[in-house]
Design an enzyme around this catalytic site. Structure first.
Site, PDB file in Angstrom:
ATOM      1  N   HIS A 345      39.778  -3.172  37.599  1.00  0.00           N
ATOM      2  CA  HIS A 345      39.554  -1.726  37.508  1.00  0.00           C
ATOM      3  C   HIS A 345      38.098  -1.343  37.291  1.00  0.00           C
ATOM      4  CE1 HIS A 345      43.858  -0.508  37.200  1.00  0.00           C
ATOM      5  NE2 HIS A 345      43.976  -1.730  36.701  1.00  0.00           N
ATOM      6  N   LYS A 533      37.421  13.839  31.689  1.00  0.00           N
ATOM      7  CA  LYS A 533      37.554  12.393  31.860  1.00  0.00           C
ATOM      8  C   LYS A 533      36.915  11.723  30.643  1.00  0.00           C
ATOM      9  CE  LYS A 533      35.228  12.834  35.835  1.00  0.00           C
ATOM     10  NZ  LYS A 533      36.089  12.089  36.733  1.00  0.00           N
ATOM     11  N   LYS A 539      29.696   8.281  34.457  1.00  0.00           N
ATOM     12  CA  LYS A 539      30.446   9.432  34.976  1.00  0.00           C
ATOM     13  C   LYS A 539      29.580  10.688  35.035  1.00  0.00           C
ATOM     14  CE  LYS A 539      34.932   7.648  33.350  1.00  0.00           C
ATOM     15  NZ  LYS A 539      35.804   7.580  34.546  1.00  0.00           N
ATOM     16  N   THR A 641      41.253   8.888  39.243  1.00  0.00           N
ATOM     17  CA  THR A 641      42.588   9.385  39.578  1.00  0.00           C
ATOM     18  C   THR A 641      42.649  10.880  39.250  1.00  0.00           C
ATOM     19  OG1 THR A 641      43.251   8.505  37.426  1.00  0.00           O
ATOM     20  CG2 THR A 641      43.919   7.259  39.376  1.00  0.00           C
TER      21      THR A 641
HETATM   22  C1  26W Z   1      37.845  -2.922  25.992  1.00  0.00           C
HETATM   23  C2  26W Z   1      37.843  -3.264  27.400  1.00  0.00           C
HETATM   24  C3  26W Z   1      38.039  -2.081  28.262  1.00  0.00           C
HETATM   25  C4  26W Z   1      37.068  -1.721  29.170  1.00  0.00           C
HETATM   26  C5  26W Z   1      37.239  -0.653  29.980  1.00  0.00           C
HETATM   27  C6  26W Z   1      39.171  -1.325  28.176  1.00  0.00           C
HETATM   28  C7  26W Z   1      39.355  -0.234  28.988  1.00  0.00           C
HETATM   29  C8  26W Z   1      38.395   0.096  29.900  1.00  0.00           C
HETATM   30  C9  26W Z   1      38.549   1.283  30.809  1.00  0.00           C
HETATM   31  C10 26W Z   1      38.882   2.452  30.002  1.00  0.00           C
HETATM   32  C11 26W Z   1      39.413   0.930  31.959  1.00  0.00           C
HETATM   33  C12 26W Z   1      39.730   2.101  32.863  1.00  0.00           C
HETATM   34  O1  26W Z   1      40.399   3.033  32.495  1.00  0.00           O
HETATM   35  N1  26W Z   1      39.281   2.022  34.115  1.00  0.00           N
HETATM   36  C13 26W Z   1      39.584   3.045  35.102  1.00  0.00           C
HETATM   37  O2  26W Z   1      40.776   2.647  35.783  1.00  0.00           O
HETATM   38  C14 26W Z   1      41.222   3.672  36.652  1.00  0.00           C
HETATM   39  C15 26W Z   1      42.548   3.216  37.237  1.00  0.00           C
HETATM   40  O3  26W Z   1      42.337   2.214  38.169  1.00  0.00           O
HETATM   41  C16 26W Z   1      40.188   3.955  37.719  1.00  0.00           C
HETATM   42  O4  26W Z   1      40.631   5.037  38.487  1.00  0.00           O
HETATM   43  C17 26W Z   1      38.843   4.300  37.094  1.00  0.00           C
HETATM   44  O5  26W Z   1      37.857   4.417  38.098  1.00  0.00           O
HETATM   45  C18 26W Z   1      38.446   3.223  36.088  1.00  0.00           C
HETATM   46  O6  26W Z   1      37.280   3.602  35.387  1.00  0.00           O
END
Ligand code: 26W
Length: 793
Positions: A345, A533, A539, A641
């Site tokens: 992701h 968001k 972003k 999304t």
């Molecule tokens: C602690 C590790 C970690 C790092 C990043 C946990 C969580 C994250 C993000 C919050 C992950 C996330 O939400 N990514 C998003 O995933 C969406 C679904 O695929 C995409 O649409 C987004 O572009 C992406 O940022």
């Protein structure tokens, strides 16, 4: 119970009185909410049992493992999916209970942070709605993502407490408890059939499952989301009982506990292993009880790993197959590789998980051993392909430089690796994961994200839903691609008029909410320009807020400048330890103070920061938006999304060619979207070769200069709060190209404003083109692709 008005009302009242020993007339909305929800849950239960029975016969099932599930509220959505919403609404109305008020009592199940968690929730809805056997596995955090309180424009975090009054949608299944081992050591046992290993002297934690029903649209399929809760185990004999209790319960206490120190890192790793160990064992138990064979597990079960957080499921399945069921390495590996699929992701390297060995090995000794073996075999196969290329092998290894690299383990142990939008997958293949792609190209594939139109259209926007139904029929409810029929109405003035009335209705509702929450009177005829968001530098909420400040300056200093009235709406949580993101929140607040109160801009520019952004708030904000801000630095947003949710509700995107915006553009056509700024290629070239100097933009553009100077000259605050932002843009060379994209953004925004003001009819047509092109972004389409191409269900 739900067959006719009279018996519904009688049952409802009787149950209310019996549960609370209170007369119906004295009952509170909260008591009414609980009573109704319990009735709905009971109503679901027979279909739930039936789905379970039916799926025992099913050829293959999917389990979706995720550290986040961002479900939001369930009462209204369940009623919609059961086809009961309008009926119950009118029956309650008849006894003076507005259903919306009951819905508003429900706390969000906020077990997630952002897109990744919400995607998991949309996927569950699509799986059930399409009658597919797909279940979720996650953690029942006692506290979901923190509650955001704004104090003087600063974000404060309070512990969220969704379980405070009990939770009606869950069923505790104590009999399905699993024991999860931590610490201890590995014993070698010599046996006739070879050397075997055993995890000994472990400290055990009890994983207790809580099941939640996932009701599909039409009510025919009710799948399960199983959330695990950590409790103390009687298997563990401990010296220090209190410490053991505290350490154990901490595992399912918070989502993403602070991991800035080793203690926090251990806790996060514990959470990850806890989730996968409990899930894998419950999946296997169910498989065996259905009469399944372990050697052919992959023919009956697909397990999906949502980002790297659940990746320890790979060595855990190996462990169970070998240590508990005596499969050989090769047999176990064959099953494992063919069972797992992994979704990435993000391309941001700071988000790629890596665990220091010094933390990993003592906590999970047997799992570490298995990963070592996977690594050795993986490196050997690399050696066969690239003999002598030590550097490459070191770059690709699963364990190297004293760390375990979770993404590498995920790729090595899965038969499928996918990105979440076409551009994102290309970037993975050509850059981030290029060497893995060269090595095993067939594993890589794209699955562009989607959103469930049942929540983001049917639930969130009933007004638009009815207009669509009367215009193109009800078919879009089950098949979102039927939204394309709307294109026929793009020249129909009567339809355009109705559409704009629907938008206005949603804007009125949000206007009222903003007044209640923020005390700000916004003008519902102004452009609602929305960015909601997670708060993150990439972003570029900063680009948005600097543009607002620049508009303010133009109004103040350019007598000929004209703009249509705009209301800029923000919602965002910043990760508690992310100082820079928090400062941007404060900046939004300070700019709001300035422009909302200056007589020259009052009523023309309004800035609203809505506190505690979450799913239920999004359901109010998104249907009311005119402009959808999707302005990440190109190449950095995997998909997005929110962009799809706005589009489906008739907002027009102002955005960069990043993530799924690229595919949104294909659907709307270039005339129905405002694309601006650097392309991914260009950003990546600058990232690689340098050559961008942000200072030049400061020196050559007087508007930028004036605006940036206000960050530090006392216009916004006199305590130097925004020096860090100023520095990041100028002395640290603006890593996310805010200044480089500034003029292009300003001009795209101006173009959007001009059409909105001067040519409202054209704007309405743009709305139509967005709605009619949005069907492809239903998560039903996404799930069909996963089901047929990856899971084979
Ligand atoms: C602690 C590790 C970690 C790092 C990043 C946990 C969580 C994250 C993000 C919050 C992950 C996330 O939400 N990514 C998003 O995933 C969406 C679904 O695929 C995409 O649409 C987004 O572009 C992406 O940022």
């Amino acid at each position: 119970m739900f067959s006719d008005q009279k018996s519904f009302q009688e049952t409802f009242k009787k149950r209310l009185e019996q549960s609370y020993s209170i007369s119906f007339d004295d009952s509170t909305r909260a008591q009414q909410f609980v009573t109704l929800s319990q009735m709905v849950r009971e109503h679901i239960s027979s279909e739930w049992i039936e789905t379970n029975e039916r799926q025992r016969q099913e050829k293959k099932q999917t389990y979706y493992l995720s550290i986040e599930f961002l479900l939001g509220r369930l009462l209204g959505q369940n009623l919609i999916n059961l086809g009961l919403y309008e009926t119950i609404q009118s029956w309650l109305d008849d006894i003076d209970i507005p259903l919306e008020e009951l819905e508003d009592i429900e706390p969000d199940a906020g077990l997630g942070n952002g897109g990744l968690g919400r995607l998991a929730a949309c996927f569950l809805d699509s799986l059930a709605s399409m009658g597919l056997p797909g279940h979720g596995c996650g953690i029942r955090y006692k506290h979901g993502l923190f509650e955001q309180k704004m104090v003087n424009g600063f974000q404060m975090e309070l512990p969220e407490n969704w379980l405070r009054y009990g939770y009606v949608w869950e069923v505790r299944k104590s009999d399905l408890t699993v024991e999860v081992p931590f610490w201890g050591s590995v014993d070698v046992v010599e046996r006739e059939d070879g050397v075997k290993f055993r995890h000994v002297d472990a400290e055990y934690v009890k994983a207790v499952p809580y099941d939640m029903p996932v009701v599909g649209y039409g009510g025919k399929t009710v799948n399960t989301l199983r959330l695990w809760s950590a409790e103390t185990s009687s298997f563990s004999l401990n010296q220090d009982v209190l410490k053991y209790k505290k350490d154990t319960e901490a595992i399912s206490e918070f989502l993403y506990p602070d991991d800035s120190n080793d203690e926090g890192k251990i806790l996060r790793l514990k959470q990850q292993y806890f989730l996968v160990s409990a899930s894998i064992r419950s999946i296997i138990q169910r498989h065996l009880s259905n009469g399944g064979e372990l050697r052919s597990l992959h023919e009956r079960i697909a397990i999906h790993i949502n980002d790297t957080h659940p990746v320890l499921a790979i060595p855990e399945l190996m462990r169970v197959l070998m240590d508990d069921y005596q499969l050989s390495w090769d047999d176990a590996w064959h099953v494992t590789e063919n069972t797992f699929a992994y979704t990435n992701h993000t391309t941001l390297s700071e988000a790629l998980e890596r665990w220091p060995i010094r933390i990993f090995r003592p906590l999970l000794p047997r799992i570490y051993m298995i990963i070592q073996e996977i690594n050795e075999r993986f490196c050997k196969s690399l050696w066969d392909q690239y003999p002598g290329d030590w550097d490459r092998i070191e770059r690709m290894a699963i364990i190297a430089k004293d760390e375990v690299r979770m993404a590498h383990l995920a790729i090595a142990g899965s038969h499928s690796v996918n990105g979440v939008a076409r551009l994102h997958t290309e970037i993975l293949k050509n850059r981030e994961m290029n060497e893995f792609y060269q090595f095993q190209p067939a594993k890589f594939n794209n699955k562009t994200n989607g959103i469930t139109h049942r929540r983001w259209l049917l639930k969130a926007n009933p007004e638009l839903t009815s207009l669509l139904s009367e215009t193109i029929g009800e078919g879009f409810k089950t098949d979102a691609t039927e939204l394309s029929k709307l294109a026929l109405y793009v020249e129909d003035p009567a339809f355009l008029e109705k559409l704009s009335r629907v938008k206005r209705k949603r804007k009125d509702i949000l206007t009222k909410l903003i007044y209640e929450r923020n005390g700000i009177k916004v003008d519902p005829t102004s452009i609602f320009d929305v960015q909601v968001k997670r708060l993150h530098a990439y972003k570029r909420q900063l680009l948005n807020v600097l543009h607002i400040l620049a508009l303010y300056n133009k109004v103040k200093h350019e007598p000929s400048f004209h703009m249509p009235p705009r209301t800029f709406i923000f919602g965002a949580k910043a990760s508690p330890g992310y100082f820079y993101a928090k400062r941007i929140i404060k900046l939004i607040d300070s700019v709001a103070e300035l422009v909302n109160n200056d007589p020259e801009t009052k009523g023309l520019i309004t800035v609203v920061f809505m506190e505690n952004y979450r799913v239920s708030l999004a359901e109010y904000i998104i249907p009311a938006a005119d402009i959808s801000e999707q302005i990440s630095t190109a190449s950095k947003e995997a998909s997005g999304t929110g962009n799809m949710k706005f589009m489906m509700n008739g907002a027009v995107t102002v955005g960069t060619l990043d993530g799924a915006n690229v595919e949104i553009l294909e659907q709307t056509g270039p005339d129905n979207i405002f694309i601006f700024g650097l392309k991914a290629e260009e950003v990546m070239a600058f990232d690689r070769d340098g050559g961008y100097r942000s200072m030049d933009y400061y020196h050559h553009d007087p508007l930028i200069r004036r605006t940036l100077d206000q960050l530090v000259d006392g216009t916004l605050d006199d305590k130097g709060l925004f020096g860090v932002i100023y520095e990041s843009l100028l002395s640290e060379n603006d890593q996310y190209f805010v200044l480089k994209d500034f003029e292009a953004y300003r001009s795209a925004q101006e173009a959007a404003g001009r059409i909105y003001e001067k040519n409202p009819q054209q704007w309405r047509k743009m709305m139509v083109k967005n709605i009619s092109g949005s069907g492809i972004f239903s998560s039903d389409r996404t799930i069909k692709e996963y089901a047929s191409e990856i899971w084979k269900i």
